[in-house]
Design an enzyme around this catalytic site. Structure first.
Site, PDB file in Angstrom:
ATOM      1  N   ASP A 173       0.803  -1.234   0.000  1.00  0.00           N
ATOM      2  CA  ASP A 173       0.000   0.000   0.000  1.00  0.00           C
ATOM      3  C   ASP A 173       0.837   1.285   0.000  1.00  0.00           C
ATOM      4  O   ASP A 173       0.289   2.369  -0.087  1.00  0.00           O
ATOM      5  CB  ASP A 173      -0.946   0.019   1.206  1.00  0.00           C
ATOM      6  CG  ASP A 173      -0.205   0.178   2.523  1.00  0.00           C
ATOM      7  OD1 ASP A 173       1.036   0.072   2.545  1.00  0.00           O
ATOM      8  OD2 ASP A 173      -0.874   0.402   3.544  1.00  0.00           O
ATOM      9  N   TYR A 268      10.768   4.165   1.400  1.00  0.00           N
ATOM     10  CA  TYR A 268      11.585   3.162   2.089  1.00  0.00           C
ATOM     11  C   TYR A 268      13.065   3.222   1.699  1.00  0.00           C
ATOM     12  O   TYR A 268      13.913   2.662   2.397  1.00  0.00           O
ATOM     13  CB  TYR A 268      11.037   1.751   1.846  1.00  0.00           C
ATOM     14  CG  TYR A 268       9.905   1.425   2.792  1.00  0.00           C
ATOM     15  CD1 TYR A 268      10.164   0.944   4.070  1.00  0.00           C
ATOM     16  CD2 TYR A 268       8.582   1.645   2.439  1.00  0.00           C
ATOM     17  CE1 TYR A 268       9.143   0.669   4.962  1.00  0.00           C
ATOM     18  CE2 TYR A 268       7.545   1.376   3.329  1.00  0.00           C
ATOM     19  CZ  TYR A 268       7.837   0.883   4.582  1.00  0.00           C
ATOM     20  OH  TYR A 268       6.825   0.619   5.475  1.00  0.00           O
TER      21      TYR A 268
HETATM   22  P1  NAD Z   1      -0.945  -7.497  14.039  1.00  0.00           P
HETATM   23  O1  NAD Z   1       0.124  -8.182  14.808  1.00  0.00           O
HETATM   24  O2  NAD Z   1      -1.870  -6.565  14.709  1.00  0.00           O
HETATM   25  O3  NAD Z   1      -1.845  -8.614  13.336  1.00  0.00           O
HETATM   26  C1  NAD Z   1      -1.355  -9.745  12.738  1.00  0.00           C
HETATM   27  C2  NAD Z   1      -2.209 -10.960  13.137  1.00  0.00           C
HETATM   28  O4  NAD Z   1      -1.681 -12.095  12.452  1.00  0.00           O
HETATM   29  C3  NAD Z   1      -2.175 -11.297  14.631  1.00  0.00           C
HETATM   30  O5  NAD Z   1      -3.487 -11.345  15.156  1.00  0.00           O
HETATM   31  C4  NAD Z   1      -1.502 -12.668  14.675  1.00  0.00           C
HETATM   32  O6  NAD Z   1      -1.995 -13.499  15.689  1.00  0.00           O
HETATM   33  C5  NAD Z   1      -1.830 -13.204  13.304  1.00  0.00           C
HETATM   34  N1  NAD Z   1      -0.951 -14.283  12.875  1.00  0.00           N
HETATM   35  C6  NAD Z   1       0.373 -14.399  13.056  1.00  0.00           C
HETATM   36  N2  NAD Z   1       0.826 -15.536  12.514  1.00  0.00           N
HETATM   37  C7  NAD Z   1      -0.244 -16.165  11.960  1.00  0.00           C
HETATM   38  C8  NAD Z   1      -0.420 -17.381  11.248  1.00  0.00           C
HETATM   39  N3  NAD Z   1       0.621 -18.189  10.975  1.00  0.00           N
HETATM   40  N4  NAD Z   1      -1.670 -17.715  10.850  1.00  0.00           N
HETATM   41  C9  NAD Z   1      -2.708 -16.920  11.109  1.00  0.00           C
HETATM   42  N5  NAD Z   1      -2.604 -15.740  11.770  1.00  0.00           N
HETATM   43  C10 NAD Z   1      -1.390 -15.374  12.197  1.00  0.00           C
HETATM   44  O7  NAD Z   1      -0.207  -6.761  12.825  1.00  0.00           O
HETATM   45  P2  NAD Z   1      -0.589  -5.490  11.955  1.00  0.00           P
HETATM   46  O8  NAD Z   1       0.271  -4.365  12.336  1.00  0.00           O
HETATM   47  O9  NAD Z   1      -2.055  -5.297  11.981  1.00  0.00           O
HETATM   48  O10 NAD Z   1      -0.111  -5.942  10.509  1.00  0.00           O
HETATM   49  C11 NAD Z   1      -0.547  -7.112   9.875  1.00  0.00           C
HETATM   50  C12 NAD Z   1       0.264  -7.396   8.639  1.00  0.00           C
HETATM   51  O11 NAD Z   1      -0.069  -6.515   7.589  1.00  0.00           O
HETATM   52  C13 NAD Z   1       1.772  -7.268   8.814  1.00  0.00           C
HETATM   53  O12 NAD Z   1       2.413  -8.276   8.068  1.00  0.00           O
HETATM   54  C14 NAD Z   1       2.064  -5.922   8.223  1.00  0.00           C
HETATM   55  O13 NAD Z   1       3.410  -5.809   7.883  1.00  0.00           O
HETATM   56  C15 NAD Z   1       1.130  -5.974   7.058  1.00  0.00           C
HETATM   57  N6  NAD Z   1       0.845  -4.720   6.374  1.00  0.00           N
HETATM   58  C16 NAD Z   1       1.183  -4.656   5.088  1.00  0.00           C
HETATM   59  C17 NAD Z   1       0.925  -3.545   4.345  1.00  0.00           C
HETATM   60  C18 NAD Z   1       1.375  -3.511   2.923  1.00  0.00           C
HETATM   61  O14 NAD Z   1       1.381  -2.500   2.303  1.00  0.00           O
HETATM   62  N7  NAD Z   1       1.812  -4.600   2.334  1.00  0.00           N
HETATM   63  C19 NAD Z   1       0.274  -2.469   4.954  1.00  0.00           C
HETATM   64  C20 NAD Z   1      -0.075  -2.544   6.296  1.00  0.00           C
HETATM   65  C21 NAD Z   1       0.214  -3.708   6.999  1.00  0.00           C
HETATM   66  C1  G6P Z   2       3.414   0.922   4.944  1.00  0.00           C
HETATM   67  C2  G6P Z   2       4.002  -0.235   4.223  1.00  0.00           C
HETATM   68  C3  G6P Z   2       3.595  -1.505   4.897  1.00  0.00           C
HETATM   69  C4  G6P Z   2       3.985  -1.482   6.353  1.00  0.00           C
HETATM   70  C5  G6P Z   2       3.391  -0.285   7.031  1.00  0.00           C
HETATM   71  C6  G6P Z   2       3.971  -0.162   8.431  1.00  0.00           C
HETATM   72  O1  G6P Z   2       2.032   0.927   4.777  1.00  0.00           O
HETATM   73  O2  G6P Z   2       3.642  -0.300   2.875  1.00  0.00           O
HETATM   74  O3  G6P Z   2       4.178  -2.575   4.218  1.00  0.00           O
HETATM   75  O4  G6P Z   2       3.537  -2.633   7.001  1.00  0.00           O
HETATM   76  O5  G6P Z   2       3.730   0.871   6.320  1.00  0.00           O
HETATM   77  O6  G6P Z   2       3.212   0.720   9.136  1.00  0.00           O
HETATM   78  P1  G6P Z   2       3.293   0.819  10.733  1.00  0.00           P
HETATM   79  O7  G6P Z   2       2.302   1.882  11.023  1.00  0.00           O
HETATM   80  O8  G6P Z   2       2.877  -0.542  11.247  1.00  0.00           O
HETATM   81  O9  G6P Z   2       4.686   1.156  11.069  1.00  0.00           O
HETATM   82 MN    MN Z   3       4.317  -2.288   2.078  1.00  0.00          MN
END
Ligand code: NAD
Ligand code: G6P
Ligand code: MN
Length: 445
Positions: A173, A268
Site C-alpha cells: 500500500d 523506504y
Molecule cells: P498485528 O500483529 O496486529 O496482526 C497480525 C495478526 O496475524 C495477529 O493477530 C496474529 O496473531 C496473526 N498471525 C500471526 N501468525 C499467523 C499465522 N501463521 N496464521 C494466522 N494468523 C497469524 O499486525 P498489523 O500491524 O495489523 O499488521 C498485519 C500485517 O499486515 C503485517 O504483516 C504488516 O506488515 C502488514 N501490512 C502490510 C501492508 C502492505 O502494504 N503490504 C500495509 C499494512 C500492513
Molecule cells: C506501509 C508499508 C507496509 C507497512 C506499514 C507499516 O504501509 O507499505 O508494508 O507494514 O507501512 O506501518 P506501521 O504503522 O505498522 O509502522
Molecule cells: Mn508495504
C-alpha cells in the site's frame, strides 16, 4: 458488479489492527463488490476474539444479511470462499520489536521490513504465508489470495520459488499512499487520474513516468514539490501514515529524491541511502513497534473492548479504511475482469529489461480474471540497477537460507544488505536474531 455474484471473503490475520478497518471498508464497497460471507482466521484465538466479537456486533447492526464467523480451524476458515485477504504478522509486535532493536544495538538500521529486521521477519513469515496458501488451495481451490503480509519482497520470492502456480497476488500500500500524495500535489482528486511508470523491488522502487489522463507530463510539477518538501506538503486520504515518525519519513524523501532527481523514490529507500541518519535518529529503547503498540494497537483493541462491553457498536469510533479500497479494486479486477492497472510484486521475466529475469519486481500490471499481465518498463539506469542487484540478492539469499536451513546463506544475506557495514557486524546481529527467533525460524546449519 454486473454478474450478480456475491463473494465470500476470509481475512487471514483476523486479530490484526487493520481488520476492523478492512471489514468496514468491505461493507462500504458492497455496491461494487457484493459480499455474502466474511470469515476471520487467526492462529491466536484470544487476540482474534476481541476484534471478531466487536466486528460481529458491528455487522449485526449494520449488515445483518452477511454471514459472519471467526475461527482458528483452517477447514472452517477456508472452505467455500472466493478470496483470502492476508495480513498476518508471524511473531506479532513482540517480535517486530526485537527485529528493530537487535540491529540498533550494533548501530545498524532497525526496521520492520528493511535490513536485518526485514530479513528476520521474512524468515518467520514465509512458513505462515505458505501455510495459509496451502489451506486455501486445499479447501477452496478456485480462490485467490491477495497478500499484503510483510515483508512482501521476501514472501513473494518464497511463493515464486515454492508455489509458482498458486493464485496469489502480492501487493503493497505504500505506492498507493504516495501516488495519492502526488495526485494531490498537482491538483488531481485521485491517483486514478494518473498513469504511472514504476520499477523496483517491494519497498525499494522509483516512479520514472507520471502522466495525467490526457497524456500531460506531471513529473516536472511533482519534482518541484519533492525538491522543496519531499512528500510532506501533500495530502492523502489515509489514516494510516499519520504519526510523527511517518511525517519525518515524508520530509526525508526530499533528500532521497536529491540523490536521483530524474525519478521519484519510494520512501523506504531512506533506510538504504541514509542509514547513518536513520540510526542517529532512532531511539534504541523505543522503536516504531513501541509506537504502534502504544498507539494503533491500544486504540483499536480499546474500541473493540468498548463495543463488547456495551453490546453495541453505535458511536464506537470504528472507521472504514478508505486507503484499503485498493484491495476491493484488485478483487473486482479478478472477479469482473476490469483490467485495471496495479503495481504488483511479480516475477520480472524481462519487464525490467536489463535485470534478473527471476527477480520479484514491483511494476505496473494489468489485472483481469486470468491474473496479471506485466507492463514493460524498459531498461533501468545504472544507479537503480546497482542498488536493486544488491537488494534482490539479499532477498534471494534469505529465501534460499530458509529453504535449505543454511546459516551460511543467511549470513551472506545480512552481509550483502546495504544497511550492514561488514561481515563481522552481520554475524553478530545474525547470532542475536537466531537466539531471538528460535521458536519461529527453521534450524540453521
Ligand atoms: P498485528 O500483529 O496486529 O496482526 C497480525 C495478526 O496475524 C495477529 O493477530 C496474529 O496473531 C496473526 N498471525 C500471526 N501468525 C499467523 C499465522 N501463521 N496464521 C494466522 N494468523 C497469524 O499486525 P498489523 O500491524 O495489523 O499488521 C498485519 C500485517 O499486515 C503485517 O504483516 C504488516 O506488515 C502488514 N501490512 C502490510 C501492508 C502492505 O502494504 N503490504 C500495509 C499494512 C500492513
Ligand atoms: C506501509 C508499508 C507496509 C507497512 C506499514 C507499516 O504501509 O507499505 O508494508 O507494514 O507501512 O506501518 P506501521 O504503522 O505498522 O509502522
Ligand atoms: Mn508495504
Amino acid at each position: 458488479m454486473s454478474n450478480n455474484k456475491k463473494y465470500a471473503v476470509t481475512v487471514a490475520g483476523g486479530g490484526s489492527t487493520f481488520t476492523p478497518g478492512i471489514a468496514l471498508m468491505l461493507l462500504e464497497e458492497r455496491d461494487r463488490f457484493p459480499i455474502r460471507k466474511i470469515m476471520f482466521y487467526d492462529n491466536d484465538a484470544e487476540r482474534q476474539e476481541i476484534v471478531a466479537k466487536a466486528c460481529e456486533i458491528y455487522l449485526k447492526e449494520n449488515a445483518p444479511d452477511i454471514e459472519f464467523g471467526y475461527t482458528t480451524d483452517p477447514e472452517t476458515a477456508f472452505t467455500d470462499i472466493d478470496f483470502v485477504l492476508a495480513h498476518i504478522r508471524v511473531g506479532k509486535y513482540a517480535m517486530r520489536e526485537k527485529d528493530e532493536k537487535i540491529p540498533l544495538k550494533y548501530g545498524v538500521v532497525g526496521q520492520e521490513t528493511c535490513g536485518p529486521g526485514g530479513i528476520a521477519y521474512g524468515m518467520r513469515s514465509i512458513g505462515g504465508v505458505l501455510e495459509i496458501l496451502d489451506y486455501m488451495e486445499t479447501y477452496s481451490p478456485n480462490a485467490w489470495m491477495l497478500n499484503y503480509s510483510n515483508p512482501a519482497a521476501i514472501v513473494a520470492e518464497a511463493t515464486r520459488r515454492l508455489r509458482p502456480n498458486s493464485k496469489i497476488l502480492n501487493i503493497c500500500d505504500m505506492p498507493i499512499d504516495l501516488e495519492e500524495k502526488m495526485a494531490n500535489m498537482v491538483g488531481l482528486s485521485s491517483r486514478k487520474e494518473m498513469q504511472v511508470g514504476y520499477y523496483g523491488l517491494n519497498h525499494f522502487g522509483w516512479w520514472h513516468k507520471i502522466y495525467d489522463k490526457d497524456g500531460n507530463d506531471l513529473m516536472p510539477a511533482i519534482k518541484e514539490h519533492m525538491a522543496a518538501n519531499g512528500f510532506a506538503d501533500a495530502l492523502s486520504q489515509t489514516n494510516q501514515h499519520v504519526d510523527q515518525s511517518w511525517i519525518e519519513t515524508f520530509q526525508k524523501a526530499r533528500d532521497v529524491y536529491a540523490v536521483d532527481p530524474s525519478t521519484i523514490p519510494n520512501t523506504y529507500l531512506k533506510y538504504y541511502l541514509f542509514p547513518d541518519y536513520v540510526v542517529e535518529h532512532s531511539n534504541p529503547e523505543y522503536t516504531r513497534a513501541n509506537e504502534v503498540m502504544d498507539g494503533r494497537e491500544k486504540h483499536v483493541f480499546g474500541m473493540c473492548r468498548d463495543i463488547i462491553a456495551k453490546g453495541t457498536a453505535k458511536d464506537c469510533g470504528f472507521e472504514a479504511d478508505a486507503h484499503a479500497t485498493y484491495i476491493v479494486d484488485l478483487a473486482c479486477a479478478i472477479a469482473e475482469n476490469t483490467r485495471e492497472r496495479f503495481l504488483l510484486i511479480v516475477p520480472n521475466e524481462g519487464a525490467v529489461e536489463n535485470f534478473d529475469r527471476t527477480a520479484m519486481v514491483e511494476i505496473p500490471c494489468i489485472v483481469g480474471s486470468n491474473g496479471y499481465e506485466r507492463i514493460c518498463q524498459g531498461a533501468i539506469p545504472q544507479f537503480q540497477k546497482g542498488l536493486m542487484e544488491q537488494q534482490v540478492s539479499v532477498e534471494k539469499l534469505a529465501v534460499e537460507a530458509w529453504i535449505e536451513g543454511s546459516y551460511q546463506k543467511l549470513w551472506q544475506a545480512l552481509t550483502l544488505s546495504k544497511t550492514v557495514p561488514s561481515a563481522r557486524v552481520a554475524k553478530l546481529i545474525l547470532d542475536d536474531l537466531i537466539e531471538a527467533n528460535k521458536d519461529y525460524w527453521p534450524e540453521l546449519k
